[in-house]
Design a protein around this motif. Structure first.
Motif, PDB file in Angstrom:
ATOM      1  N   GLN A   1       0.826  -1.210   0.000  1.00  0.00           N
ATOM      2  CA  GLN A   1       0.000   0.000   0.000  1.00  0.00           C
ATOM      3  C   GLN A   1       0.859   1.258   0.000  1.00  0.00           C
ATOM      4  OE1 GLN A   1      -2.734   0.135   3.302  1.00  0.00           O
ATOM      5  NE2 GLN A   1      -3.932   1.800   2.424  1.00  0.00           N
ATOM      6  N   VAL A   2       1.959   1.234   0.759  1.00  0.00           N
ATOM      7  CA  VAL A   2       2.879   2.378   0.789  1.00  0.00           C
ATOM      8  C   VAL A   2       3.429   2.651  -0.610  1.00  0.00           C
ATOM      9  CG1 VAL A   2       5.188   3.106   1.539  1.00  0.00           C
ATOM     10  CG2 VAL A   2       3.557   2.228   3.208  1.00  0.00           C
ATOM     11  N   LEU A   3       3.990   1.619  -1.253  1.00  0.00           N
ATOM     12  CA  LEU A   3       4.572   1.790  -2.587  1.00  0.00           C
ATOM     13  C   LEU A   3       3.510   2.197  -3.607  1.00  0.00           C
ATOM     14  CD1 LEU A   3       7.063  -1.217  -2.707  1.00  0.00           C
ATOM     15  CD2 LEU A   3       7.608   1.204  -2.425  1.00  0.00           C
TER      16      LEU A   3
ATOM     17  N   LEU B   1      16.961   1.765   2.154  1.00  0.00           N
ATOM     18  CA  LEU B   1      16.364   3.034   1.746  1.00  0.00           C
ATOM     19  C   LEU B   1      15.560   2.798   0.470  1.00  0.00           C
ATOM     20  CD1 LEU B   1      16.093   6.166   1.888  1.00  0.00           C
ATOM     21  CD2 LEU B   1      18.184   6.272   0.505  1.00  0.00           C
ATOM     22  N   VAL B   2      14.271   3.121   0.535  1.00  0.00           N
ATOM     23  CA  VAL B   2      13.391   3.003  -0.630  1.00  0.00           C
ATOM     24  C   VAL B   2      12.926   4.404  -1.001  1.00  0.00           C
ATOM     25  CG1 VAL B   2      11.296   1.959  -1.573  1.00  0.00           C
ATOM     26  CG2 VAL B   2      12.616   0.738   0.172  1.00  0.00           C
ATOM     27  N   THR B   3      13.138   4.799  -2.253  1.00  0.00           N
ATOM     28  CA  THR B   3      12.715   6.132  -2.692  1.00  0.00           C
ATOM     29  C   THR B   3      11.832   6.024  -3.920  1.00  0.00           C
ATOM     30  OG1 THR B   3      14.663   6.456  -4.103  1.00  0.00           O
ATOM     31  CG2 THR B   3      14.831   7.210  -1.822  1.00  0.00           C
ATOM     32  N   VAL B   4      10.927   6.986  -4.029  1.00  0.00           N
ATOM     33  CA  VAL B   4      10.072   7.118  -5.216  1.00  0.00           C
ATOM     34  C   VAL B   4      10.216   8.566  -5.681  1.00  0.00           C
ATOM     35  CG1 VAL B   4       7.745   6.987  -6.159  1.00  0.00           C
ATOM     36  CG2 VAL B   4       8.464   5.365  -4.387  1.00  0.00           C
ATOM     37  N   ARG B   5      10.743   8.741  -6.882  1.00  0.00           N
ATOM     38  CA  ARG B   5      11.051  10.089  -7.384  1.00  0.00           C
ATOM     39  C   ARG B   5      10.261  10.390  -8.651  1.00  0.00           C
ATOM     40  NH1 ARG B   5      14.491  12.265 -11.098  1.00  0.00           N
ATOM     41  NH2 ARG B   5      15.280  10.195 -11.658  1.00  0.00           N
ATOM     42  N   ASP B   6       9.717  11.603  -8.722  1.00  0.00           N
ATOM     43  CA  ASP B   6       9.044  12.033  -9.946  1.00  0.00           C
ATOM     44  C   ASP B   6       9.740  13.259 -10.520  1.00  0.00           C
ATOM     45  OD1 ASP B   6       7.908  14.600  -9.016  1.00  0.00           O
ATOM     46  OD2 ASP B   6       6.551  13.401  -7.796  1.00  0.00           O
ATOM     47  N   GLU B   7       9.304  13.673 -11.689  1.00  0.00           N
ATOM     48  CA  GLU B   7       9.874  14.838 -12.355  1.00  0.00           C
ATOM     49  C   GLU B   7       8.802  15.904 -12.537  1.00  0.00           C
ATOM     50  OE1 GLU B   7      11.386  13.141 -15.966  1.00  0.00           O
ATOM     51  OE2 GLU B   7      13.218  12.382 -15.002  1.00  0.00           O
ATOM     52  N   GLY B   8       8.030  16.112 -11.469  1.00  0.00           N
ATOM     53  CA  GLY B   8       6.918  17.056 -11.541  1.00  0.00           C
ATOM     54  C   GLY B   8       7.295  18.479 -11.175  1.00  0.00           C
TER      55      GLY B   8
ATOM     56  N   THR C   1      -7.652  11.907  -1.825  1.00  0.00           N
ATOM     57  CA  THR C   1      -8.511  12.025  -0.643  1.00  0.00           C
ATOM     58  C   THR C   1      -7.879  12.869   0.450  1.00  0.00           C
ATOM     59  OG1 THR C   1      -7.585  10.041   0.417  1.00  0.00           O
ATOM     60  CG2 THR C   1      -9.468   9.724  -1.064  1.00  0.00           C
ATOM     61  N   GLY C   2      -6.586  13.175   0.320  1.00  0.00           N
ATOM     62  CA  GLY C   2      -5.894  13.920   1.369  1.00  0.00           C
ATOM     63  C   GLY C   2      -5.423  13.045   2.503  1.00  0.00           C
ATOM     64  N   LEU C   3      -5.536  11.720   2.334  1.00  0.00           N
ATOM     65  CA  LEU C   3      -5.135  10.790   3.403  1.00  0.00           C
ATOM     66  C   LEU C   3      -3.957   9.897   3.011  1.00  0.00           C
ATOM     67  CD1 LEU C   3      -8.655   9.617   4.645  1.00  0.00           C
ATOM     68  CD2 LEU C   3      -7.067  11.087   5.870  1.00  0.00           C
ATOM     69  N   GLY C   4      -3.586   9.904   1.747  1.00  0.00           N
ATOM     70  CA  GLY C   4      -2.572   8.966   1.255  1.00  0.00           C
ATOM     71  C   GLY C   4      -1.248   9.033   1.991  1.00  0.00           C
ATOM     72  N   LEU C   5      -0.683  10.231   2.132  1.00  0.00           N
ATOM     73  CA  LEU C   5       0.622  10.356   2.783  1.00  0.00           C
ATOM     74  C   LEU C   5       0.525  10.136   4.286  1.00  0.00           C
ATOM     75  CD1 LEU C   5       2.271  13.321   0.837  1.00  0.00           C
ATOM     76  CD2 LEU C   5       2.695  10.866   0.609  1.00  0.00           C
ATOM     77  N   SER C   6      -0.626  10.449   4.873  1.00  0.00           N
ATOM     78  CA  SER C   6      -0.826  10.153   6.294  1.00  0.00           C
ATOM     79  C   SER C   6      -0.817   8.647   6.518  1.00  0.00           C
ATOM     80  CB  SER C   6      -2.150  10.751   6.778  1.00  0.00           C
ATOM     81  OG  SER C   6      -2.375  10.457   8.141  1.00  0.00           O
ATOM     82  N   ILE C   7      -1.447   7.892   5.607  1.00  0.00           N
ATOM     83  CA  ILE C   7      -1.444   6.427   5.684  1.00  0.00           C
ATOM     84  C   ILE C   7      -0.020   5.901   5.548  1.00  0.00           C
ATOM     85  CG2 ILE C   7      -2.116   4.345   4.410  1.00  0.00           C
ATOM     86  CD1 ILE C   7      -4.801   5.751   3.824  1.00  0.00           C
ATOM     87  N   VAL C   8       0.729   6.451   4.586  1.00  0.00           N
ATOM     88  CA  VAL C   8       2.124   6.037   4.393  1.00  0.00           C
ATOM     89  C   VAL C   8       2.932   6.260   5.662  1.00  0.00           C
ATOM     90  CG1 VAL C   8       4.264   6.618   3.188  1.00  0.00           C
ATOM     91  CG2 VAL C   8       2.142   6.358   1.891  1.00  0.00           C
TER      92      VAL C   8
END
Length: 329
Positions: A221-223, A253-260, A289-296
């Motif tokens: 779910q985090v990823l 260390l797990v990272t997720v990077r975007d180019e936004g 929903t505004g909850l995604g990063l809080s869940i992470v």
């Protein structure tokens, strides 16, 4: 105050003091740590500079009062006074800060959740009432457009309820350390492979496997949340890169990077708060929903890890989590 009474108060972890004829005759170690050692022998009105608390202490029958800021600016304490003899009182101080903070958090959470649900629900009801009108409902183009909006708003409510339930389940087990063996390299490839179309997702790793003690479902779910965010807010043609790096220090260390476009720096400290959005209109339009990063954040904390977000405007955003590698017996 007699020696036996002082001995009993001294062994209390709760700040307590004996007040006689308006003066602090004795204060235990906890009270001195809170108010300062100088309060012994001092007028109680100076030791505790709060009119309601002083009134309770000096009243004939004693009483209680809430005081703010005794320890820190946002702290809340209850000052409880019991009459034990002529002109003598025992004053106890109870720290209510955490209880008050939790109650406020719950109240804010309910208010925010209600607000988030109220808007799409009002839209659904409004469009349904319009469709019940023969003139509007009889026009096929109008009907299809309105039904599309109703479906979108219903899906938005469904996503919000799903995230609320997910957050509730995570909080219910947050004190239980997960024990399943999870290979983060394999999991990163698996979750990245779920995304088709749109911005491409690549995975790179400095090892063939990185096994941690975890909850596979929650880590997926985090990823999934982080990759989904990167695709939503990155450039349409930009790359989303997932990296897994195991270190000799015993962490991965797990990272997720975007180019936004990146996140403005003033928003970064708050992006993991429930319902907080750096760009409200864009987030809702993208189905957030505004909850995604809080869940992470909650899941990473349950895994005894650390979660962080770095962002540069015009360059992109990197979400990173550090998790302890499983020790080999």
């Amino acid at each position: 105050m007699n020696t036996e009474g002082a001995h009993l108060l001294e062994h209390l972890q709760t700040p307590a003091m004996m007040v006689s004829r308006g003066l602090v005759r004795f204060a235990n170690t906890a009270a001195k740590a809170l108010l300062g050692a100088h309060i012994v022998g001092q007028d109680v009105r100076i030791a505790i500079r709060d009119p309601r608390a002083v009134a309770a202490i000096l009243s004939e029958d004693g009483g209680a009062a809430r005081v703010k800021g005794l320890s820190t600016g946002g702290s809340v304490w209850e000052v409880d006074c019991r009459v034990v003899g002529p002109q003598e009182r025992i004053v106890s101080l109870y720290d209510l800060s955490e209880r008050v903070s939790v109650a406020k958090s719950h109240a804010d959470f309910v208010a925010n959740a209600s607000h988030e649900l109220r808007t799409p629900l009002a839209n659904v009801i409004g469009y349904c009432e319009t469709l019940l009108n023969p003139k509007a409902g009889g026009d096929e183009a109008v009907r299809n457009r309105f039904l599309g909006t109703i479906r979108h708003e219903a899906q938005r409510m469904q996503a919000l309820i799903s995230d609320l339930m997910s957050l509730s389940r995570i909080e219910a087990v947050k004190h239980e350390a997960p024990s399943e063996s999870v290979d983060m390299v394999a999991l990163a490839h698996e979750v990245a492979g779920e995304f088709r179309g749109g911005a491409p997702v690549s995975v790179r790793a400095n090892c063939t496997s990185a096994v941690i003690a975890g909850d596979r479902g929650q880590l997926s779910q985090v990823l999934r949340n982080l990759i989904d965010n990167a695709r939503k807010y990155g450039r349409p043609e930009g790359l989303v890169e997932v990296s897994v790096e195991a270190a000799s220090t015993g962490w991965v260390l797990v990272t997720v990077r975007d180019e936004g476009e990146g996140i403005p720096p003033e928003h970064l400290p708050r992006v993991t708060e429930r319902f907080y959005r750096a760009d409200t209109s864009r987030s809702r339009a993208a189905g957030g929903t505004g909850l995604g990063l809080s869940i992470v954040k909650h899941i990473v904390e349950r895994h005894r890890g650390r979660f962080d977000i770095e962002s540069r405007q015009g360059v992109g955003t990197t979400a990173s989590l550090m998790l302890p590698l499983r020790t080999v017996d």
